[in-house]
Design a protein around this motif. Structure first.
Motif, short mmCIF file in Angstrom:
data_model
loop_
_atom_site.label_atom_id
_atom_site.label_comp_id
_atom_site.label_asym_id
_atom_site.label_seq_id
_atom_site.Cartn_x
_atom_site.Cartn_y
_atom_site.Cartn_z
N GLN A 271 -0.72 2.05 0.19
CA GLN A 271 -1.02 2.31 1.60
C GLN A 271 0.19 2.01 2.48
OE1 GLN A 271 -4.97 1.67 3.65
NE2 GLN A 271 -3.90 -0.14 4.38
N ALA A 272 1.01 1.02 2.06
CA ALA A 272 2.20 0.67 2.83
C ALA A 272 3.39 1.56 2.50
CB ALA A 272 2.56 -0.80 2.57
N GLY A 273 3.20 2.51 1.57
CA GLY A 273 4.26 3.45 1.23
C GLY A 273 4.98 3.17 -0.07
N PHE A 274 4.57 2.10 -0.78
CA PHE A 274 5.22 1.77 -2.05
C PHE A 274 4.40 2.38 -3.19
CE2 PHE A 274 6.13 -1.62 1.01
CZ PHE A 274 7.51 -1.54 1.05
N THR A 275 4.59 3.69 -3.37
CA THR A 275 3.76 4.44 -4.30
C THR A 275 4.16 4.26 -5.76
OG1 THR A 275 5.17 6.39 -4.01
CG2 THR A 275 3.24 6.19 -2.58
N GLU A 276 5.10 3.34 -6.02
CA GLU A 276 5.54 3.08 -7.39
C GLU A 276 4.76 1.92 -8.02
OE1 GLU A 276 8.75 0.98 -4.79
OE2 GLU A 276 7.22 2.53 -4.62
N ALA A 277 3.73 1.40 -7.35
CA ALA A 277 3.00 0.23 -7.83
C ALA A 277 1.95 0.61 -8.88
CB ALA A 277 2.33 -0.49 -6.67
#
Length: 594
Positions: A271-277
């Protein structure tokens, strides 16, 4: 599915096992085979062998083995027909639909039904969350500051209160109790009959890399235990070989993955933009999951909880990343417990700054290790430094090890040479002992316990064995050189023997002629080639005996060379560490007779 032997062999011939396995496991050529870390169990020294000649794989550690089809079946949880079809597609071999059998159609239909029922269950939970029964679930997600867009993206849902709400819904959709149970959505007992597995829980659908729902995680609303319930392993779902969030993270351009512990951590970061999690699925991080990550990236930033259990889990994960050949960094979340809490309090930019400053996993490990020692006590400080030195020994590449020694010395505020010398001392300790097994023995008139004879006996046995059976020489010379013989005479004998065998004209008696005027040396040479050998019947025992003798010779050679090294020698550390590494590899390897 019934496939003709000709079709199977055609597909096999077009899919070299080294190429296929190499997509999942880092392989290094060792002799006639390729070796790597086994993807089916945790190990530090490679025992996983792939033979190009045999087109087979075998792990000498856990015993897993098979052909190229079997590897894909085991690694990707496929049926044989699915593995065959995947390899057929890979190599461009067409498969006729007429080759389907009733059993094959049944198996394929069953798996497809499990995919379908999971999709239907996900829709049910999704709409329940947004209906009049899902208010408590919706409030939970809203209190966690999730947007409607995020909840929709991850397909979040709610399993309502009631023992058979989902079961009743799926029955109306035409699904059998058997399929619901196989999918892990329902359970059955005599008291309640077929009933829901999940109820009064917010639901997290788990997707595979093809965006298909393969399972669920459910968090209870209230104080019931367990807090989280996850789908058990099914024909399409294995917790050890899947990752939450991977269906989204696989497309990231970040150049790394962020590995965390929970579903909410993944969702908050996306949701914060860190789509690599991504996150593991209710289990500790596994080697299979590390191998899965390796398909998409070479670097992983660990973002585990900062409490005691989180740190322990992070240390375990670091070791697994090393085994898989992945680079790792550790994210410092203090003073917050987890990524979700950090982002809520500090925001996206602060989290991104922490990512940029992520700590090298080695320095994270030694920083955590320091907590176990009393650094105000000289003895405690010395013990800590020795522990750090032992960790530095794990770097087998000399340049990398040297870089880490210098950087570690700077961090610990100690002299580089002092740390290097400590590493040399620690590296020389703890050479692995081989397990006792059937072996060739020498029968000689030597005093029991004679330390010199204990060193020379395996060398004498090997030279006699080669003289008796020259065919084993081609195997022996791969592992033992004349320089590995610790006695000057034995070294000279071995040198002449090797030269003669390489030239195809070796005669043992000719070596005695090297000492025409020295009766003592002639007697010793005669003794070397007349050692009584215990007869071994089976090939397996013979191979193990040869391995043990070769290992003993190499170990004694290493000990001798180590004893002759001066700490001031610039190559001392390299010699000791590389020698120890080769011994460890030999200890875990297998020697095969031609």
């Amino acid at each position: 599915m019934q496939f003709t032997p000709e079709l199977i062999e055609e597909i096999r011939s077009r899919n070299d096992i080294v190429d296929v396995v190499g997509q999942y496991v880092h392989l290094v050529k060792k002799g006639s085979s390729y070796m790597g870390l086994c993807p089916f169990h945790s190990e530090k020294s490679p025992s996983f062998s792939v033979s190009q000649n045999k087109q087979m794989y075998h792990c000498f550690g856990c015993g897993a083995g098979g052909d190229v089809f079997g590897f894909l079946q085991r690694y990707n949880s496929l049926t044989f027909p699915e593995a065959l079809r995947e390899l057929a597609d890979r190599s461009g071999v067409a498969i006729s639909k007429t080759q389907d059998t009733e059993q094959a159609r049944k198996e394929r239909t069953q798996r497809q039904l499990i995919y379908d029922v999971n999709k239907e269950a996900a829709k049910f939970y999704f709409y329940e969350l947004r209906g009049r029964n899902g208010q408590t679930g919706l409030e939970y997600f809203q209190n966690r500051k999730l947007s409607d867009e995020t909840m929709q993206k991850f397909g979040l849902g709610y399993a309502p209160i009631g023992s058979n709400v989902l079961v009743s819904y799926l029955r109306k959709k035409g699904y059998s109790d058997e399929i619901m149970i196989l999918a892990g959505l329902a359970s059955h007992d005599e008291k309640r009959g077929t009933h829901d597995v999940f109820w009064n829980r917010v639901m997290f659908p788990i997707f595979d890399i093809n965006n298909r729902v393969i399972g669920f995680g459910g968090r209870v609303l209230g104080d019931a235990k367990p807090k989280y319930v996850n789908t058990n392993d099914t024909p399409i779902f294995n917790k050890r070989r899947n990752l939450y969030g991977l269906s989204f993270a696989k497309n990231t351009k970040a150049g790394h993955f962020i590995l965390c512990e929970g579903y909410m951590d993944v969702i908050a970061m996306h949701q914060a933009g860190f789509t690599e999690a991504v996150a593991s699925l209710g289990t500790a991080f596994t080697l299979e999951q590390a191998q899965l990550i390796k398909r998409f990236t070479q670097e992983v930033i660990l973002s585990y909880d900062s409490d005691g259990p989180g740190v322990k889990a992070e240390l375990r994960a670091i070791q697994i990343l090393k085994e898989a050949g992945l680079r790792g960094k550790a994210l410092n979340l203090e003073p917050y417990k987890d990524p979700d809490e950090f982002i809520k309090n500090e925001g996206r930019d602060a989290f991104e700054q922490r990512l940029r400053n992520a700590e090298n996993t080695f320095f994270f490990e030694i920083r955590i290790l320091e907590r176990d020692f009393d650094m105000t006590d000289p003895a405690g400080k010395t013990a800590y430094y020795k522990t750090v030195a032992a960790r530095l020994c794990e770097f087998t590449e000399s340049l990398e090890r040297e870089n880490y020694i210098q950087a570690t010395a700077a961090k610990l505020s100690i002299a580089v040479n002092d740390l290097k010398n400590l590493v040399i001392l620690v590296a020389s300790e703890g050479v692995p002992k081989r397990q006792e097994s059937v072996k060739l023995q020498a029968s000689q008139n030597k005093k029991k316990g004679d330390p010199m004879d204990n060193v020379l006996r395996p060398q004498r046995v090997l030279l006699t064995w080669i003289a008796d059976e020259p065919d084993i020489y081609t195997i022996v010379k791969k592992y033992v050189s004349p320089d590995d013989f610790t006695d000057e005479l034995y070294r000279k004998v071995a040198t002449k023997m090797y030269e003669g065998l390489d030239a195809g004209r070796f005669l043992a008696a000719s070596i005695i002629s090297l000492f025409p005027d020295d009766e003592e040396q002639q007697s010793r040479v005669s003794e070397i080639f007349n050692t009584n050998l215990v007869r071994i019947e089976t090939r397996e025992e013979k191979e193990k005996a040869l391995h043990d003798i070769i290992y003993d010779i190499r170990r004694m050679s290493y000990e001798k060379k180590k004893s002759e090294i001066q700490l001031g020698d610039a190559n001392a550390l390299k010699t000791i560490v590389e020698g120890k590494k080769k011994l460890e590899e030999l200890a875990h390897s297998r020697i095969e007779l031609d």
